[in-house]
Each structure stands twice: as structure tokens, then as C-alpha cells.
Enzyme design. Structure first.
Site, mmCIF file in Angstrom:
data_model
loop_
_atom_site.group_PDB
_atom_site.id
_atom_site.type_symbol
_atom_site.label_atom_id
_atom_site.label_comp_id
_atom_site.label_asym_id
_atom_site.label_seq_id
_atom_site.Cartn_x
_atom_site.Cartn_y
_atom_site.Cartn_z
ATOM 1 N N LYS A 178 -8.352 5.879 1.401
ATOM 2 C CA LYS A 178 -8.458 6.733 2.622
ATOM 3 C C LYS A 178 -8.616 8.041 1.925
ATOM 4 C CE LYS A 178 -6.373 6.216 7.143
ATOM 5 N NZ LYS A 178 -5.090 6.131 7.859
HETATM 6 C C1 E4P Z 1 -5.049 5.248 11.022
HETATM 7 O O1 E4P Z 1 -5.738 4.931 10.014
HETATM 8 C C2 E4P Z 1 -4.634 6.684 11.467
HETATM 9 O O2 E4P Z 1 -4.105 7.219 10.532
HETATM 10 C C3 E4P Z 1 -3.750 6.447 12.622
HETATM 11 O O3 E4P Z 1 -4.463 5.611 13.636
HETATM 12 C C4 E4P Z 1 -3.298 7.618 13.453
HETATM 13 O O4 E4P Z 1 -2.684 7.383 14.533
HETATM 14 P P1 E4P Z 1 -1.958 8.332 15.532
HETATM 15 O O5 E4P Z 1 -3.058 9.316 16.094
HETATM 16 O O6 E4P Z 1 -1.270 7.511 16.398
HETATM 17 O O7 E4P Z 1 -0.994 9.227 14.443
#
Ligand code: E4P
Length: 218
Positions: free
Chosen positions: A87
Site C-alpha cells: 500500500k
Molecule cells: C483502507 O485501506 C483505509 O486505510 C481505510 O479504509 C480508512 O478508513 P477510515 O477513514 O475509516 O480511517
């Protein structure tokens, strides 16, 4: 549409996996910290533990923000398990890192995507997934689902192979609308996935069936 769970909590990952509908996992440094996972060795082991539960893509996020650092971290993460997806944040060096890792056959998930221009750049770099953050846009009075629709239209017109991974999901309607708008994947907390199960007419209908069966068999 694939279902990923957005957590580093092993019990929740197991529960979602046991449902039989789980296709993968996404994590981020905040989710790892929430589980109290500290230190490089513990973080690496946690990713392996997740990969041993779920037979699907597991996103592991880099901490570096420079090209060389992201490449080094990405290669180290990818070597942990064949299901690891690296990522990478949507920044200038991140786009370069995605291009490089893609050329090495390493899967990537471009994270922190908030606009269609960012999605186009990540797709051009060859990202396996892009993660538009639906909930965080809604939080600041933008329409997160509209972004999913816009990216889906662009990717269809351009024939991009990058998969749209709707992230920052906050409720079951985000999941349903993502499916409607052509997201390839959603990543969601367990609660929003389980909320899809619920309908009051299902509960009352089942109670009635069971009561009628009990009456006729007593
Ligand atoms: C996923 O890859 C993201 O990091 C995550 O969905 C972020 O979610 P949030 O906005 O609830 O922290």
C-alpha cells in the site's frame, strides 16, 4: 464485487473469513497501532498471521514517503507472503514507486485517493488497486460515492485495468452504493458487513416460521 475487511484485528478477520465471503484484508498504520502492534518484527509477523487466515490479497502499508524508502519497504513486505499487496500513498514519489513495484511484478494499492486526477495517475502507473476514501470525503461534506462513480466512468472509458477499492466505508449503504456504481472491491469494518444481513422482515418472518413449526409439531 470483492469484499475486503478493513482491520488488523485477528478475531474480526477470522469472523469475516468464517462467513465465507471474504476476499482479502486492508490494514493501515492506524489500524495496526489500534491493535497494539509495535516494532518492525511484530508488524511483519502480524502481516504473516493475517495471510495465514485469509486466502486473498492483504494490503500492508509503507511508512516511508521517499521513493527509495518506499521501494525498499515494498520489496520487504512483498517477500513476506505471495498475497501481500504493498500500500503506497498518493504522493509524487508514491506514483514512481508504484510504477517500479509494478514492473517487478509486485501488487500495489494506491491509498489516500480523494480525487479523479489522483486515480488516473495511479492507474497510469499500473496500480493493482486504488483506494478512494468515501467516508472521509463525506465527513467534510463532499460526496464520497460520487467520486466512486466518476472514477468508475473514467476507468471504463479508458479501459484501465486498475481495480477501484472503495475504502473508508462507514455504513452498509456505502457498500451497496459501491456495488451499484461499479467498484471492484469494498474494504469495510466488520460491523458494516454484518449490517448487510439485517432486515426486520427477515427476523419476524423467521420467528413466525419457527413458531408455526413448533405448534404443528407439539
Ligand atoms: C483502507 O485501506 C483505509 O486505510 C481505510 O479504509 C480508512 O478508513 P477510515 O477513514 O475509516 O480511517
Amino acid at each position: 464485487m470483492k469484499f475486503f475487511i478493513d482491520t488488523a484485528n485477528l478475531a474480526q478477520i477470522k469472523e469475516a473469513n468464517d462467513l465465507g465471503i471474504l476476499d482479502g484484508v486492508t490494514t493501515n498504520p492506524s489500524l495496526m497501532a489500534k491493535e497494539g502492534i509495535k516494532g518492525d518484527a511484530a508488524v511483519m509477523q502480524h502481516y504473516i498471521d493475517i495471510c495465514n487466515i485469509v486466502d486473498g490479497d492483504v494490503s500492508a502499508e509503507v511508512i516511508s514517503t521517499d521513493y527509495a524508502g518506499m521501494i525498499a519497504e515494498g520489496e520487504k513486505l512483498a517477500a513476506l507472503h505471495e498475497n501481500i499487496v504493498v500500500k503506497i500513498p498518493m504522493i509524487k514519489d508514491g506514483v514512481k514507486a508504484i510504477k517500479y513495484l509494478t514492473s517487478k511484478g509486485i501488487k500495489t494499492n494506491c491509498t489516500l485517493v480523494f480525487g479523479p486526477g489522483q486515480a488516473i495517475l495511479a492507474a497510469k502507473a499500473g496500480a493493482t488497486y486504488i483506494s478512494p476514501f468515501v467516508g472521509r470525503l463525506d465527513d467534510i461534506s463532499y460526496d464520497g460515492m460520487e467520486l466512486i462513480a466518476q472514477i468508475a466512468q473514467i476507468f471504463a472509458v479508458q479501459g484501465y485495468q486498475t481495480q477501484i477499492l472503495a475504502a473508508s466505508i462507514r455504513n452498509p449503504m456505502h457498500i451497496i452504493k459501491s456495488a451499484q456504481m461499479g467498484a471492484h472491491v469494498i474494504t469495510s469494518p466488520l460491523a458494516s458487513i454484518l449490517a448487510l444481513l439485517k432486515h426486520p422482515l427477515t427476523d419476524s418472518g423467521l420467528a413466525q416460521f419457527l413458531a408455526d413449526h413448533a405448534k404443528s409439531n407439539s
